[in-house]
Design a protein around this motif. Sequence first.
Motif, PDB file in Angstrom:
ATOM      1  N   ASP A 192       0.856  -1.188   0.000  1.00 48.37           N
ATOM      2  CA  ASP A 192       0.000   0.000   0.000  1.00 48.37           C
ATOM      3  C   ASP A 192       0.895   1.241   0.000  1.00 48.37           C
ATOM      4  O   ASP A 192       2.055   1.192   0.446  1.00 48.37           O
ATOM      5  N   TYR A 193       0.353   2.342  -0.483  1.00 52.63           N
ATOM      6  CA  TYR A 193       1.106   3.594  -0.545  1.00 52.63           C
ATOM      7  C   TYR A 193       0.276   4.702   0.082  1.00 52.63           C
ATOM      8  O   TYR A 193      -0.906   4.850  -0.214  1.00 52.63           O
ATOM      9  N   GLU A 194       0.904   5.501   0.960  1.00 44.49           N
ATOM     10  CA  GLU A 194       0.176   6.516   1.717  1.00 44.49           C
ATOM     11  C   GLU A 194       0.210   7.896   1.066  1.00 44.49           C
ATOM     12  O   GLU A 194      -0.503   8.790   1.478  1.00 44.49           O
ATOM     13  N   ASP A 232       7.150   5.463   3.179  1.00 49.96           N
ATOM     14  CA  ASP A 232       5.846   5.858   2.639  1.00 49.96           C
ATOM     15  C   ASP A 232       5.039   4.699   2.064  1.00 49.96           C
ATOM     16  O   ASP A 232       3.924   4.895   1.598  1.00 49.96           O
ATOM     17  N   GLN A 234       3.694   0.507   2.619  1.00 50.73           N
ATOM     18  CA  GLN A 234       3.462  -0.543   3.607  1.00 50.73           C
ATOM     19  C   GLN A 234       3.446  -1.899   2.888  1.00 50.73           C
ATOM     20  O   GLN A 234       2.411  -2.300   2.336  1.00 50.73           O
TER      21      GLN A 234
END
Length: 345
Positions: A192-194, A232, A234
């Motif tokens: 995942d990317y925030e 940044d 996950q």
Amino acid sequence: MIVTPLDSAILDSKEQYVFYHKMLDFALKELISSVKKHELCTQQELIFFNQYCDLLSYSIEAMRVKYMYDQEDNMKVDLTKSGLPNYLEFRYLFNDLSLKGNYLNKLKDVSELQEEFLTQLLHKKQPIKKDKLFEAASIVYYTSVEQKFIFNRFVQGKIIDAPEGSAASYMTSWSFYDVSNNRPYVCFMYFDYEGKSIESYKQEIYEVLKSTADRDMDLDIMAYGIDRKLPDIQPKHIKRIDLGPFHNVFAKDGDEVTHVILENIANKNIPLESYAVALSIDEVISGSQFTEGGYFSKQTLQKWKTVQHKKYVFAPHRIIQLLYSKTPEIMGTLEKPPFEVSSLQ
């Protein structure tokens, strides 16, 4: 009959060389087909896996053409841990092709060489000399082989949206040829990317993967290294496929599977071209998260579950029978019974 010097890492006759390449190319194609048949990868993973294996096959075929009539150099094969070409051969191939413009300028024109061949065969009634065959092979090699398709030490795949039902929003793949054991690995990461746009962060991800995940190591250590250097993203799921060893008549390692094959070839119970291919799949999944660091340098990291290790063997029916007879304890450690593949005729 091909006599193999088991104490040598060089195939020192062209008969051995031709035989080795034919066997390796056949075994690799059988492996790819069987991985697909038995669904050891998801559909998207299989697409990437095939692409990396295509690069490997392309490189091996390029080596075959390059060395076919070369009287000075012989291709080196790792006989101890992989049964595949030594890592240095891929590096030499890549570097050599960067200079192909210089070599092409020194080679004869194709039409001139064809005329010499016709004169030798039709008028003089004599076979083509080895140096002329090497010259012809060099023309084919330098005009048809593309450097960008050579399997390099590290090959990066693109970041894409993860397929529906995946553990995360994005996935990427990469492959590397481990220098220590001379085997290729194919890796997949779901994450995942925030941030706002993944496009602006892609290059940093690629650089970290190349510096952190480019060699054989414990998968949880690799996962932690990636997670720590990329605050940044996950990572949620990392999968690594180890292609090899390739058990065959040219190997001399202490592996029991190799020993069974060599012993039975020596006793003429099985043909010289008998083989087996091992393949391992390691996976690690994030179970939860924890925070590390002080007030001004907090970072959320993944708490990884236990690494899952699955080992598989692919072999023709006769070899599977031998392995069950001679090494039943090894067969018991496999994730599934050995997968049957075709014999090389």
